[in-house]
Design a protein around this motif. Sequence first.
Motif, PDB file in Angstrom:
ATOM      1  N   ASP A  64       0.809  -1.220   0.000  1.00  0.00           N
ATOM      2  CA  ASP A  64       0.000   0.000   0.000  1.00  0.00           C
ATOM      3  C   ASP A  64       0.843   1.270   0.000  1.00  0.00           C
ATOM      4  N   GLU A 147     -13.857  -5.552  -0.712  1.00  0.00           N
ATOM      5  CA  GLU A 147     -12.476  -5.925  -1.005  1.00  0.00           C
ATOM      6  C   GLU A 147     -12.334  -7.407  -1.314  1.00  0.00           C
ATOM      7  N   SER A 148     -13.191  -8.240  -0.697  1.00  0.00           N
ATOM      8  CA  SER A 148     -13.101  -9.682  -0.912  1.00  0.00           C
ATOM      9  C   SER A 148     -13.440 -10.078  -2.342  1.00  0.00           C
ATOM     10  N   PRO A 181      -8.282  -1.563  -9.683  1.00  0.00           N
ATOM     11  CA  PRO A 181      -8.695  -1.130  -8.347  1.00  0.00           C
ATOM     12  C   PRO A 181      -8.092   0.224  -7.998  1.00  0.00           C
ATOM     13  N   SER A 184      -8.702   1.875  -1.208  1.00  0.00           N
ATOM     14  CA  SER A 184      -9.448   1.044  -0.254  1.00  0.00           C
ATOM     15  C   SER A 184     -10.034   1.937   0.825  1.00  0.00           C
ATOM     16  N   THR A 189     -14.586  -1.715   1.644  1.00  0.00           N
ATOM     17  CA  THR A 189     -14.858  -1.656   0.215  1.00  0.00           C
ATOM     18  C   THR A 189     -13.653  -1.075  -0.516  1.00  0.00           C
ATOM     19  N   GLU A 190     -13.656  -1.292  -1.824  1.00  0.00           N
ATOM     20  CA  GLU A 190     -12.549  -0.809  -2.649  1.00  0.00           C
ATOM     21  C   GLU A 190     -13.108  -0.143  -3.895  1.00  0.00           C
TER      22      GLU A 190
END
Length: 248
Positions: A64, A147-148, A181, A184, A189-190
């Motif tokens: 990140d 995110e999953s 993407p 985050s 959520t993303e």
Amino acid sequence: EVDEAELKTAQINLDYTTIKAPIDGMVGTYRISVGNVIKANDLALTTIQTMDPIYADFVISESDFPQLRRYFNTNGGKLKVHVISLSDANAQGDGELDILGNAVGSTTGTVSLRATLPNPNLQFWPNQPVQVRILLDTIHDAVVVPESAVMLSQQGYFVFVVGKPAASGGMPLAEMRVVTPGISQEDGTEVITDGLKPGEQVVVQGQIFLAPANPLIIQDIDGKPTAAAASAAASGSASAASSGSAKQ
């Protein structure tokens, strides 16, 4: 001149009889009492903590860090942070991220960060565990997914989209979609900057068992049929379940 030199020497010796703190702050418990004999390089008399402003030290993962660094440099070496005490939810404050670590930890894969925040009411204390939220950017009408739902393959990041059924009345089919993407968010959520449209349903569990064109059953946590979709950030995010056993 000799007398003046002796006077200055006497003043220095007199100054040694008073112990002055090198910084402003709060004094902790002391280890000696009045009347104790002390000398230079002896045990520490006490500790002093600077309370206002106060530092919030934390880490970020190596993966990140590049994204954080880009926003950090774009904003002139400052990013807003919101700090919440993990032991007292009422203790909250805003500050600025102003220091990035100069190395990635070889054993942890993390980078150390430091934020500075005002603490006039002394609601934060040194070594107190806190949660730090970094505000990178504000994006309007963004498409977000849990995110999953986002997976990584040799082709890049992708999600499984709940596609149309092969026949009328049939089960919907999984469609593999390469996506880009973005940021985050703290709610899990993303942001998806490319590859998805608002209203499209995505798979959030069981992707490892999926292949393109596999049939899907959409269920909620109670096993009842439901509908879910990627949506704009303003209206919140929703999720689609997969493989017949995944949950919303």
